[in-house]
Scaffold this motif. Structure first.
Motif, PDB file in Angstrom:
ATOM      1  N   GLU A   1      40.373  58.288  32.503  1.00 50.62           N
ATOM      2  CA  GLU A   1      41.266  57.310  33.132  1.00 50.62           C
ATOM      3  C   GLU A   1      40.472  56.301  33.945  1.00 50.62           C
ATOM      4  OE1 GLU A   1      44.151  59.484  35.376  1.00 50.62           O
ATOM      5  OE2 GLU A   1      45.209  60.186  33.587  1.00 50.62           O
ATOM      6  N   HIS A   2      39.461  56.781  34.660  1.00 47.52           N
ATOM      7  CA  HIS A   2      38.615  55.871  35.437  1.00 47.52           C
ATOM      8  C   HIS A   2      37.887  54.893  34.507  1.00 47.52           C
ATOM      9  CE1 HIS A   2      36.014  54.399  38.603  1.00 47.52           C
ATOM     10  NE2 HIS A   2      34.959  54.696  37.863  1.00 47.52           N
ATOM     11  N   ALA A   3      37.330  55.425  33.428  1.00 43.36           N
ATOM     12  CA  ALA A   3      36.618  54.562  32.469  1.00 43.36           C
ATOM     13  C   ALA A   3      37.576  53.549  31.849  1.00 43.36           C
ATOM     14  CB  ALA A   3      35.958  55.410  31.383  1.00 43.36           C
ATOM     15  N   MET A   4      38.773  53.994  31.490  1.00 35.86           N
ATOM     16  CA  MET A   4      39.740  53.084  30.880  1.00 35.86           C
ATOM     17  C   MET A   4      40.203  52.019  31.881  1.00 35.86           C
ATOM     18  SD  MET A   4      39.886  53.797  27.763  1.00 35.86           S
ATOM     19  CE  MET A   4      41.272  52.785  27.298  1.00 35.86           C
ATOM     20  N   THR A   5      40.313  52.400  33.161  1.00 38.21           N
ATOM     21  CA  THR A   5      40.679  51.422  34.183  1.00 38.21           C
ATOM     22  C   THR A   5      39.609  50.349  34.291  1.00 38.21           C
ATOM     23  OG1 THR A   5      41.934  53.077  35.406  1.00 38.21           O
ATOM     24  CG2 THR A   5      41.254  51.123  36.630  1.00 38.21           C
ATOM     25  N   LEU A   6      38.355  50.786  34.289  1.00 38.00           N
ATOM     26  CA  LEU A   6      37.256  49.816  34.332  1.00 38.00           C
ATOM     27  C   LEU A   6      37.273  48.910  33.106  1.00 38.00           C
ATOM     28  CD1 LEU A   6      34.323  52.058  35.634  1.00 38.00           C
ATOM     29  CD2 LEU A   6      35.629  50.342  36.911  1.00 38.00           C
ATOM     30  N   VAL A   7      37.530  49.499  31.945  1.00 35.92           N
ATOM     31  CA  VAL A   7      37.573  48.707  30.708  1.00 35.92           C
ATOM     32  C   VAL A   7      38.715  47.703  30.774  1.00 35.92           C
ATOM     33  CG1 VAL A   7      38.079  48.849  28.235  1.00 35.92           C
ATOM     34  CG2 VAL A   7      36.437  50.418  29.258  1.00 35.92           C
ATOM     35  N   ARG A   8      39.882  48.149  31.246  1.00 32.97           N
ATOM     36  CA  ARG A   8      41.033  47.232  31.332  1.00 32.97           C
ATOM     37  C   ARG A   8      40.758  46.110  32.328  1.00 32.97           C
ATOM     38  NH1 ARG A   8      44.348  52.315  31.227  1.00 32.97           N
ATOM     39  NH2 ARG A   8      45.048  52.483  29.077  1.00 32.97           N
ATOM     40  N   THR A   9      40.130  46.456  33.454  1.00 35.49           N
ATOM     41  CA  THR A   9      39.802  45.439  34.450  1.00 35.49           C
ATOM     42  C   THR A   9      38.833  44.424  33.868  1.00 35.49           C
ATOM     43  OG1 THR A   9      40.115  47.045  36.223  1.00 35.49           O
ATOM     44  CG2 THR A   9      38.853  45.064  36.753  1.00 35.49           C
ATOM     45  N   GLU A  10      37.816  44.916  33.179  1.00 32.47           N
ATOM     46  CA  GLU A  10      36.831  44.015  32.551  1.00 32.47           C
ATOM     47  C   GLU A  10      37.499  43.151  31.487  1.00 32.47           C
ATOM     48  OE1 GLU A  10      33.260  42.122  31.732  1.00 32.47           O
ATOM     49  OE2 GLU A  10      33.801  43.381  33.425  1.00 32.47           O
ATOM     50  N   GLN A  11      38.413  43.752  30.742  1.00 35.59           N
ATOM     51  CA  GLN A  11      39.110  42.995  29.707  1.00 35.59           C
ATOM     52  C   GLN A  11      39.961  41.887  30.329  1.00 35.59           C
ATOM     53  OE1 GLN A  11      41.584  45.363  27.163  1.00 35.59           O
ATOM     54  NE2 GLN A  11      41.735  43.769  25.613  1.00 35.59           N
ATOM     55  N   LYS A  12      40.652  42.196  31.438  1.00 35.15           N
ATOM     56  CA  LYS A  12      41.445  41.168  32.117  1.00 35.15           C
ATOM     57  C   LYS A  12      40.532  40.048  32.619  1.00 35.15           C
ATOM     58  CE  LYS A  12      45.259  44.097  33.635  1.00 35.15           C
ATOM     59  NZ  LYS A  12      45.929  44.718  34.796  1.00 35.15           N
ATOM     60  N   THR A  13      39.384  40.428  33.171  1.00 33.79           N
ATOM     61  CA  THR A  13      38.427  39.426  33.649  1.00 33.79           C
ATOM     62  C   THR A  13      37.963  38.545  32.493  1.00 33.79           C
ATOM     63  OG1 THR A  13      37.672  40.939  35.367  1.00 33.79           O
ATOM     64  CG2 THR A  13      36.219  39.107  34.819  1.00 33.79           C
ATOM     65  N   GLN A  14      37.639  39.188  31.371  1.00 31.15           N
ATOM     66  CA  GLN A  14      37.173  38.426  30.210  1.00 31.15           C
ATOM     67  C   GLN A  14      38.280  37.515  29.677  1.00 31.15           C
ATOM     68  OE1 GLN A  14      34.078  38.349  29.549  1.00 31.15           O
ATOM     69  NE2 GLN A  14      33.627  40.018  30.947  1.00 31.15           N
ATOM     70  N   ASN A  15      39.505  38.013  29.680  1.00 33.89           N
ATOM     71  CA  ASN A  15      40.620  37.179  29.211  1.00 33.89           C
ATOM     72  C   ASN A  15      40.824  35.970  30.120  1.00 33.89           C
ATOM     73  OD1 ASN A  15      41.107  38.787  27.026  1.00 33.89           O
ATOM     74  ND2 ASN A  15      42.734  39.962  27.998  1.00 33.89           N
ATOM     75  N   SER A  16      40.705  36.167  31.435  1.00 32.19           N
ATOM     76  CA  SER A  16      40.872  35.028  32.342  1.00 32.19           C
ATOM     77  C   SER A  16      39.727  34.033  32.168  1.00 32.19           C
ATOM     78  CB  SER A  16      40.977  35.497  33.796  1.00 32.19           C
ATOM     79  OG  SER A  16      39.774  36.089  34.214  1.00 32.19           O
ATOM     80  N   ARG A  17      38.509  34.555  31.945  1.00 33.27           N
ATOM     81  CA  ARG A  17      37.375  33.653  31.687  1.00 33.27           C
ATOM     82  C   ARG A  17      37.581  32.876  30.395  1.00 33.27           C
ATOM     83  NH1 ARG A  17      32.412  37.749  33.154  1.00 33.27           N
ATOM     84  NH2 ARG A  17      32.660  37.667  35.414  1.00 33.27           N
ATOM     85  N   LEU A  18      38.072  33.565  29.375  1.00 32.47           N
ATOM     86  CA  LEU A  18      38.335  32.908  28.099  1.00 32.47           C
ATOM     87  C   LEU A  18      39.400  31.832  28.264  1.00 32.47           C
ATOM     88  CD1 LEU A  18      37.847  32.751  25.070  1.00 32.47           C
ATOM     89  CD2 LEU A  18      39.568  34.529  24.772  1.00 32.47           C
ATOM     90  N   ASP A  19      40.453  32.132  29.031  1.00 38.19           N
ATOM     91  CA  ASP A  19      41.493  31.132  29.281  1.00 38.19           C
ATOM     92  C   ASP A  19      40.905  29.902  29.979  1.00 38.19           C
ATOM     93  OD1 ASP A  19      43.355  32.763  28.107  1.00 38.19           O
ATOM     94  OD2 ASP A  19      44.155  33.532  29.998  1.00 38.19           O
ATOM     95  N   ALA A  20      40.029  30.139  30.966  1.00 38.60           N
ATOM     96  CA  ALA A  20      39.407  29.024  31.693  1.00 38.60           C
ATOM     97  C   ALA A  20      38.533  28.193  30.756  1.00 38.60           C
ATOM     98  CB  ALA A  20      38.586  29.548  32.862  1.00 38.60           C
TER      99      ALA A  20
END
Length: 140
Positions: free
Chosen positions: A80-99
């Motif tokens: 769960e901790h690893a998946m939380t980190l992955v989801r957080t990184e994915q959200k960060t990457q998605n926001s960077r991609l949007d920018a």
């Protein structure tokens, strides 16, 4: 003149998109690794159960079950901790991609505006408006 800064901006956007794609690939690999770890943990728990049955150690079953439950709970927490980190990184990457996509869109708008300006200047110059064109340029 406007094509050069716009081209540079588009190059930066393309470079940023490449970086985001690389990070997204790393994120995908991390998710696959977490899933493999979860499968390995499940298989390990099954192997432990088989060994206990083969040894017929009924007096130790309660202890082993408690240890197994703790192990499973710890593994679940780790996943769960690893998946939380992955989801957080994915959200960060998605926001960077949007920018980056926003910058790309803006760059395309600037390029289109520059093209319209050049087309207008060509029309004015072609219509014999050389003096008018000079006045427009002086006004800028």
């Amino acid at each position: 003149m406007t094509a050069s800064p716009t081209s540079a901006m588009l190059q930066k956007v393309l470079a940023g998109l490449a970086a985001v794609e690389a990070r997204q690939e790393e994120t995908t690999k991390a998710v696959a690794s977490a899933q493999a770890d979860a499968r390995e943990a499940r298989d390990t728990a099954r192997e432990i159960t088989v060994i206990l049955r083969e040894q017929n150690a009924l007096e130790r079953v309660a202890e082993v079950r408690a240890e197994a439950r703790k192990l499973v709970a710890d593994l679940r927490a780790d996943v769960e901790h690893a998946m939380t980190l992955v989801r957080t990184e994915q959200k960060t990457q998605n926001s960077r991609l949007d920018a980056i996509e926003l910058l790309k869109t803006k760059g395309q708008g600037v390029l289109l505006g520059g093209k319209w300006t050049l087309d207008l200047l060509k029309i004015v110059a072609g219509a014999g408006g050389g003096a008018l064109l000079l006045k427009m340029l002086e006004a800028m």
